[in-house]
Design an enzyme around this catalytic site. Structure first.
Site, PDB file in Angstrom:
ATOM      1  N   ARG A   1      17.389   3.303  80.962  1.00 55.92           N
ATOM      2  CA  ARG A   1      17.881   2.984  79.614  1.00 55.92           C
ATOM      3  C   ARG A   1      16.879   2.113  78.876  1.00 55.92           C
ATOM      4  O   ARG A   1      16.225   1.260  79.466  1.00 55.92           O
ATOM      5  CB  ARG A   1      19.213   2.222  79.692  1.00 55.92           C
ATOM      6  CG  ARG A   1      19.803   1.910  78.332  1.00 55.92           C
ATOM      7  CD  ARG A   1      21.022   1.015  78.462  1.00 55.92           C
ATOM      8  NE  ARG A   1      20.667  -0.305  78.943  1.00 55.92           N
ATOM      9  CZ  ARG A   1      20.176  -1.274  78.180  1.00 55.92           C
ATOM     10  NH1 ARG A   1      19.963  -1.047  76.898  1.00 55.92           N
ATOM     11  NH2 ARG A   1      19.877  -2.449  78.678  1.00 55.92           N
ATOM     12  N   VAL A   2      16.743   2.361  77.595  1.00 52.59           N
ATOM     13  CA  VAL A   2      16.094   1.409  76.691  1.00 52.59           C
ATOM     14  C   VAL A   2      17.121   1.046  75.638  1.00 52.59           C
ATOM     15  O   VAL A   2      17.935   1.875  75.232  1.00 52.59           O
ATOM     16  CB  VAL A   2      14.807   1.969  76.035  1.00 52.59           C
ATOM     17  CG1 VAL A   2      13.681   2.072  77.038  1.00 52.59           C
ATOM     18  CG2 VAL A   2      15.066   3.305  75.376  1.00 52.59           C
ATOM     19  N   SER A   3      17.111  -0.203  75.202  1.00 55.08           N
ATOM     20  CA  SER A   3      18.164  -0.672  74.303  1.00 55.08           C
ATOM     21  C   SER A   3      17.940  -0.235  72.868  1.00 55.08           C
ATOM     22  O   SER A   3      18.826  -0.314  72.050  1.00 55.08           O
ATOM     23  CB  SER A   3      18.266  -2.199  74.358  1.00 55.08           C
ATOM     24  OG  SER A   3      17.059  -2.783  73.932  1.00 55.08           O
ATOM     25  N   SER A   4      16.748   0.214  72.536  1.00 56.49           N
ATOM     26  CA  SER A   4      16.490   0.706  71.187  1.00 56.49           C
ATOM     27  C   SER A   4      15.165   1.445  71.195  1.00 56.49           C
ATOM     28  O   SER A   4      14.392   1.367  72.143  1.00 56.49           O
ATOM     29  CB  SER A   4      16.429  -0.445  70.176  1.00 56.49           C
ATOM     30  OG  SER A   4      15.335  -1.292  70.480  1.00 56.49           O
TER      31      SER A   4
ATOM     32  N   GLN B   1      11.947  -0.595  71.896  1.00 60.56           N
ATOM     33  CA  GLN B   1      11.523  -0.972  73.232  1.00 60.56           C
ATOM     34  C   GLN B   1      10.614   0.074  73.863  1.00 60.56           C
ATOM     35  O   GLN B   1       9.918  -0.205  74.831  1.00 60.56           O
ATOM     36  CB  GLN B   1      12.746  -1.216  74.127  1.00 60.56           C
ATOM     37  CG  GLN B   1      13.443  -2.522  73.833  1.00 60.56           C
ATOM     38  CD  GLN B   1      14.291  -2.993  75.002  1.00 60.56           C
ATOM     39  OE1 GLN B   1      14.036  -2.632  76.142  1.00 60.56           O
ATOM     40  NE2 GLN B   1      15.265  -3.817  74.716  1.00 60.56           N
TER      41      GLN B   1
END
Length: 524
Positions: free
Chosen positions: A24-27, A30
């Site tokens: 996962r990347v938060s946005s 990133q």
């Protein structure tokens, strides 16, 4: 021979632990900071190959985790529930998997073995309490990071309000735009703005009901900005009550003079309020300003409805079931009785200085592996940074000797400088993270040790916050409180109970703290 080797390979694949991978990347931002999805998947794939783990499914999310409900996180939870033979989950690190307590509880209920590859930690049902406690601290810190971001956002919005700038999405009749100093401001919508001003004038005459005004406004083309659908009567009522159209606005209980252009005068707005108030046939009593400490924390043990506070004779606070599902027989209960019950329950966390020292020691031992991982990572990164510098120096000589062009030298130097900068950033992150979890763990121990005494001294608002932090599933029935400690405080409560029993039976320290001390672990 080749057939036998193929058969062995197939047998190993069938017996190898089956795992899912989550990245996962938060946005989108990133992706540019070294947290890319391909980098995470490569790391986890290599880890699985080295450790003989068979990856059967990959799940990827590229979105924020301020709230639970990430699309592929939920799909992964569903997959694990439907495939009981897949009991391993591979993820880069704690804040890649979950960023709030709800996600933590959801994963914990599945009883899977979680490998946090970058942190060098494997967490399962059989993990030591010290490892589970440290993991709980990491989750709390991840949540605290999100909360801090939200707090900073709220601070920024409050600062805008104090400058007279409406800090949120523009209400109907205005639209958001960039101001001269780069900040978002609101300006009058050339289509909806004049129509809303007319609405105030029409309603101030007293000749229209809200329903009639709605029909008139819709016939003139008043629609919602995004959907294009006609506005509803409830929206029109909110518009007529909204002070922002006078040039002033209310934000977080305080009134500010806005810098935006007003659509109506204060006099016209006041006339409209008079008409609205005159048409209200049922007056609602104003809500009490009293802060009830336990409202929203307790449910009725009989019917599951909420228990709410009520002020009697302007000084006594009683709690009772809302009876939302029907009449409930649970009698009213004084706030002082509930407070005494909560204080008694928090005493389950109480332990003496001896226990505090032993548990602190367990935490330090459990941090040793993580500290070593940080130290090894720093050493690798420094070695890589030095190697890149040697490349740059060698290529500079090649440029001077004419073996490489200046264009090629500039391009490669820029690329290697960027890689050095990433190394430096990672080194700083590892150095800062070295002791943070330990400090947080000791602070949580201190909070737990003195929870019952701190609780008694707090204001109603602080009591509510403290109980929300420590407890869950609080119910009240027949004059008795039932509750559960949230993770990781449940481990502390269990330790305190074992320590008390051991002291009463004069058992040795080994028996008292076996569940916390790594060197006493039967698996070692």
């Amino acid at each position: 021979m080749a057939s036998r080797n193929w058969g062995k390979t197939q047998s190993k694949q069938q017996t190898a632990p089956r795992a899912v991978v989550y990245a996962r990347v938060s946005s989108k931002e990133q992706e540019k900071e070294g947290f890319s999805i391909p980098a995470q998947l490569k790391l986890l794939s290599e880890y699985a190959a080295i450790n003989g783990i068979r990856v059967v499914e990959e799940f990827v999310d590229v979105e924020t985790a301020k709230k639970s409900g990430r699309t592929h996180f939920d799909k992964m939870m569903t997959y694990l529930r439907r495939h009981p033979t897949v009991r391993v989950l591979l993820v880069e690190k704690t804040d890649r998997l979950y960023r709030n307590l709800k996600d933590w509880v959801t994963v914990d209920d599945l009883d899977v073995e979680i490998h946090f590859v970058k942190e060098g930690t494997v967490l399962s049902y059989d993990s030591r309490s010290s490892e589970k406690f440290m993991h709980g601290i990491k989750v709390l810190m991840a949540k605290n990071y999100i909360d801090n971001l939200s707090e900073e956002t709220r601070k920024g919005m409050l600062e805008k309000a104090e400058q007279g700038i409406w800090p949120s999405c523009a209400p109907l009749g205005y639209h958001n735009t960039d101001g001269p100093n780069g900040k978002k401001i609101i300006e009058v919508d050339p289509v909806a703005g004049p129509l809303i001003a007319k609405m105030f004038e029409w309603y101030a005459t007293g000749r229209y009901s809200l329903r009639q005004l709605g029909v008139k406004a819709r016939s003139h083309g008043l629609t919602f900005r995004k959907s294009g659908q006609p506005v509803t009567n409830s929206t029109i009522h909110k518009i007529l009550r909204n002070r922002i159209y006078t040039g002033e606005f209310d934000w977080k209980g305080k009134r500010y003079q806005g810098s935006h252009e007003p659509l109506v005068t204060n006099e016209l707005w006041s006339r409209v309020q008079g008409v609205l108030d005159g048409r209200n046939t049922s007056k609602l009593r104003g809500s009490s300003a009293h802060d009830f400490a336990f409202t929203g924390l307790i449910t009725c043990g009989h019917c599951g409805c909420a228990m709410v506070g009520e002020l009697k004779k302007k000084k006594y606070v009683y709690y009772h079931c809302t009876g939302f599902k029907g009449k409930c027989g649970e009698p009213y209960t004084r706030e002082e009785v509930l407070e005494e019950k909560f204080t008694s329950f928090l005493r389950k966390l109480r332990f003496d200085d001896d226990v505090f020292e032993w548990v602190s020691r367990a935490l330090k031992d459990s941090c040793a592996d993580e500290k070593r991982e940080h130290a090894e990572a720093i050493a690798r990164l420094e070695k890589e940074r030095n190697r890149l510098q040697q490349r740059i120096d060698a290529m500079y000589i090649d440029k001077l000797d004419g073996r490489v062009s200046e264009e090629f030298y500039d391009r490669m130097r820029t690329q290697w400088r960027d890689e050095q900068a990433r190394c430096a950033k990672d080194i700083e992150r590892h150095e800062m993270a070295d002791d943070s979890y330990m400090d947080e763990g000791i602070e949580l121990l201190k909070l737990a040790k003195d929870a019952h005494r701190l609780f008694e001294k707090q204001s109603a608002k602080e009591k509510s916050r403290m109980l929300n932090f420590l407890l869950s599933n609080c119910t009240w029935a027949h004059g008795e409180l039932n509750a559960e400690f949230k993770q990781p405080f449940d481990s502390l409560a269990e330790t305190a109970m074992i320590a008390a029993q051991a002291s009463a039976s004069k058992m040795g320290d080994s028996a008292r703290f076996e569940k916390w001390l790594p060197e006493l672990d039967s698996n070692q």
